[in-house]
Design an enzyme around this catalytic site. Structure first.
Site, PDB file in Angstrom:
ATOM      1  N   SER A 143       0.972  -1.343   0.075  1.00  0.00           N
ATOM      2  CA  SER A 143       0.024   0.062  -0.073  1.00  0.00           C
ATOM      3  C   SER A 143       0.744   1.165   0.127  1.00  0.00           C
ATOM      4  CB  SER A 143      -0.984  -0.105   1.392  1.00  0.00           C
ATOM      5  OG  SER A 143      -1.615   1.308   1.292  1.00  0.00           O
ATOM      6  N   TYR A 157      -1.624  -0.821  10.235  1.00  0.00           N
ATOM      7  CA  TYR A 157      -1.750  -1.201   9.070  1.00  0.00           C
ATOM      8  C   TYR A 157      -0.443  -0.663   8.054  1.00  0.00           C
ATOM      9  CZ  TYR A 157      -3.519  -1.075   4.283  1.00  0.00           C
ATOM     10  OH  TYR A 157      -3.906  -1.215   2.951  1.00  0.00           O
TER      11      TYR A 157
HETATM   12  P1  NAP Z   1     -11.649  -5.943   0.527  1.00  0.00           P
HETATM   13  O1  NAP Z   1     -12.495  -5.349  -0.585  1.00  0.00           O
HETATM   14  O2  NAP Z   1     -11.975  -5.820   1.945  1.00  0.00           O
HETATM   15  O3  NAP Z   1     -11.310  -7.624   0.406  1.00  0.00           O
HETATM   16  C1  NAP Z   1     -10.418  -8.103   1.064  1.00  0.00           C
HETATM   17  C2  NAP Z   1     -10.409  -9.714   0.781  1.00  0.00           C
HETATM   18  O4  NAP Z   1      -9.419 -10.422   1.442  1.00  0.00           O
HETATM   19  C3  NAP Z   1     -11.412 -10.468   0.603  1.00  0.00           C
HETATM   20  O5  NAP Z   1     -11.563 -11.343  -0.291  1.00  0.00           O
HETATM   21  C4  NAP Z   1     -11.493 -11.211   2.165  1.00  0.00           C
HETATM   22  O6  NAP Z   1     -12.446 -12.396   2.158  1.00  0.00           O
HETATM   23  C5  NAP Z   1      -9.922 -11.423   2.103  1.00  0.00           C
HETATM   24  N1  NAP Z   1      -9.539 -11.734   3.474  1.00  0.00           N
HETATM   25  C6  NAP Z   1      -9.331 -10.719   4.586  1.00  0.00           C
HETATM   26  N2  NAP Z   1      -8.764 -11.697   5.536  1.00  0.00           N
HETATM   27  C7  NAP Z   1      -8.374 -12.859   5.004  1.00  0.00           C
HETATM   28  C8  NAP Z   1      -7.624 -13.723   5.564  1.00  0.00           C
HETATM   29  N3  NAP Z   1      -7.283 -13.732   7.043  1.00  0.00           N
HETATM   30  N4  NAP Z   1      -7.260 -14.787   4.914  1.00  0.00           N
HETATM   31  C9  NAP Z   1      -7.851 -14.905   3.632  1.00  0.00           C
HETATM   32  N5  NAP Z   1      -8.507 -13.916   3.116  1.00  0.00           N
HETATM   33  C10 NAP Z   1      -8.747 -13.069   3.699  1.00  0.00           C
HETATM   34  O7  NAP Z   1     -10.053  -5.324   0.173  1.00  0.00           O
HETATM   35  P2  NAP Z   1      -9.138  -4.562  -1.001  1.00  0.00           P
HETATM   36  O8  NAP Z   1      -9.335  -3.134  -0.768  1.00  0.00           O
HETATM   37  O9  NAP Z   1      -9.573  -5.271  -2.126  1.00  0.00           O
HETATM   38  O10 NAP Z   1      -7.787  -5.001  -0.503  1.00  0.00           O
HETATM   39  C11 NAP Z   1      -6.805  -5.878  -1.058  1.00  0.00           C
HETATM   40  C12 NAP Z   1      -5.703  -5.551  -0.578  1.00  0.00           C
HETATM   41  O11 NAP Z   1      -5.057  -4.310  -1.344  1.00  0.00           O
HETATM   42  C13 NAP Z   1      -5.326  -5.678   0.703  1.00  0.00           C
HETATM   43  O12 NAP Z   1      -3.907  -6.197   1.210  1.00  0.00           O
HETATM   44  C14 NAP Z   1      -5.297  -3.926   1.162  1.00  0.00           C
HETATM   45  O13 NAP Z   1      -4.446  -3.818   2.205  1.00  0.00           O
HETATM   46  C15 NAP Z   1      -4.317  -3.509  -0.136  1.00  0.00           C
HETATM   47  N6  NAP Z   1      -4.703  -2.307  -0.413  1.00  0.00           N
HETATM   48  C16 NAP Z   1      -6.110  -1.629  -0.659  1.00  0.00           C
HETATM   49  C17 NAP Z   1      -6.060  -0.404  -0.904  1.00  0.00           C
HETATM   50  C18 NAP Z   1      -7.669   0.398  -1.003  1.00  0.00           C
HETATM   51  O14 NAP Z   1      -7.985   1.510  -1.168  1.00  0.00           O
HETATM   52  N7  NAP Z   1      -8.679  -0.470  -1.305  1.00  0.00           N
HETATM   53  C19 NAP Z   1      -5.312   0.485  -0.973  1.00  0.00           C
HETATM   54  C20 NAP Z   1      -4.029   0.017  -0.579  1.00  0.00           C
HETATM   55  C21 NAP Z   1      -3.781  -1.317  -0.561  1.00  0.00           C
HETATM   56  P3  NAP Z   1     -13.973 -12.445   2.686  1.00  0.00           P
HETATM   57  O15 NAP Z   1     -14.439 -12.022   1.397  1.00  0.00           O
HETATM   58  O16 NAP Z   1     -14.088 -13.889   2.937  1.00  0.00           O
HETATM   59  O17 NAP Z   1     -13.822 -11.682   3.562  1.00  0.00           O
END
Ligand code: NAP
Length: 248
Positions: A143, A157
């Site tokens: 991130s 985080y």
């Molecule tokens: P999201 O929409 O909240 O989706 C999270 C995903 O991770 C879901 O598929 C969830 O499964 C799964 N998950 C959570 N905990 C887990 C665990 N312990 N074991 C296995 N699966 C798990 O998140 P996102 O925004 O797409 O984020 C994805 C990645 O991008 C993360 O690493 C986040 O830190 C990074 N990121 C996101 C942003 C942003 O602005 N969105 C910015 C920077 C970085 P379930 O569906 O079963 O709950």
């Protein structure tokens, strides 16, 4: 070589977009998820509709036992993994340091750091050419928070993503001669459901003006960077980072 990908947290958001794009690029895909079976099954159905093989596997990346079972399931049902996207990640309610206790730190680091280490280990064990593997690629979803620090929101985080960055640099060097490339993307403000976990579902619209491009990004825009890093077009790129953050 058959292209076989594991996307952790592939049921929603950036992981789901990555799983779908990977299938379009010819990968068989394992869609890992934690709880949301319905969402994972939906991604699998979408992948099958374009004629690719996909499976959904529930596993908590923070659990060593679950991670072992996840990789063994893929060995059995898809074959030897060639690409790992360490995407599963969590954050908790926005707060300053004064509101962060050890239990929260342990939860955030267990998923974001331990999970990334364990899945990388299992992938490397299967990819190393010296162990009979055929090489492969790993992309960690870090991130921009790792460098910005997320003050007042979730410095825990941000620090966990700092650890992911160090893992990316170190592991890339460790396996560079052995057929494995390790890179990371650093997304900025991306429209996904993750911001609801921080207590502010519409956060991207509040903060998007801080990005020079003055907009939030999409999960698909991040997925394109991930797939490029895993492709042969990135064959001389390892230990690298792509910021997918609208210039911030
Ligand atoms: P999201 O929409 O909240 O989706 C999270 C995903 O991770 C879901 O598929 C969830 O499964 C799964 N998950 C959570 N905990 C887990 C665990 N312990 N074991 C296995 N699966 C798990 O998140 P996102 O925004 O797409 O984020 C994805 C990645 O991008 C993360 O690493 C986040 O830190 C990074 N990121 C996101 C942003 C942003 O602005 N969105 C910015 C920077 C970085 P379930 O569906 O079963 O709950």
């Amino acid at each position: 070589m058959n292209k076989i990908m594991i996307v952790t947290g592939g049921s929603r958001g950036i992981g789901a977009a990555t799983a779908l794009l990977a299938a379009q690029r010819g990968y068989a895909v394992c869609v890992n998820y934690l709880n949301n079976r319905k969402a994972a099954d939906e991604i699998v159905r979408n992948i099958e509709q374009i004629g690719r093989h996909a499976i959904a596997v529930a596993a908590d990346v923070a659990s060593e036992q679950d991670v072992m079972r996840l990789f063994e399931t893929v060995d059995r049902e898809l074959g030897r993994v060639t690409a790992l996207v360490n995407n599963a990640g969590i954050l908790e309610k926005q707060t300053r340091l004064e509101g962060i206790d050890a239990a929260r730190l342990n939860r955030v680091f267990a998923t974001n750091v331990t999970g990334t280490f364990l899945c990388s280990r299992e992938a490397v064990r299967r990819m190393l050419t010296k162990h009979g593997g055929e090489g492969g690629g790993i992309v960690n979803v870090s991130s921009r928070a790792s460098q910005i620090g997320s003050p007042g929101e979730y410095i825990d985080y941000a620090a966990s993503k700092g650890a992911v960055d160090s893992l990316t640099v170190g592991l890339a060097k460790e396996v560079a001669e052995e057929g494995i490339r390790v890179n990371a993307v650093r997304p900025g403000f991306i429209y996904t459901e993750m911001h609801a976990s921080g207590g502010e579902p519409d956060r991207v619209d509040r903060v998007k003006a801080f990005a020079p491009m003055k907009r939030g990004g999409t999960a698909e825009e991040v997925a394109h960077a991930i797939l490029w890093l895993l492709s042969d077009e990135a064959s001389y790129t390892t230990g690298g980072f792509i910021d997918v953050s609208g210039g911030r």
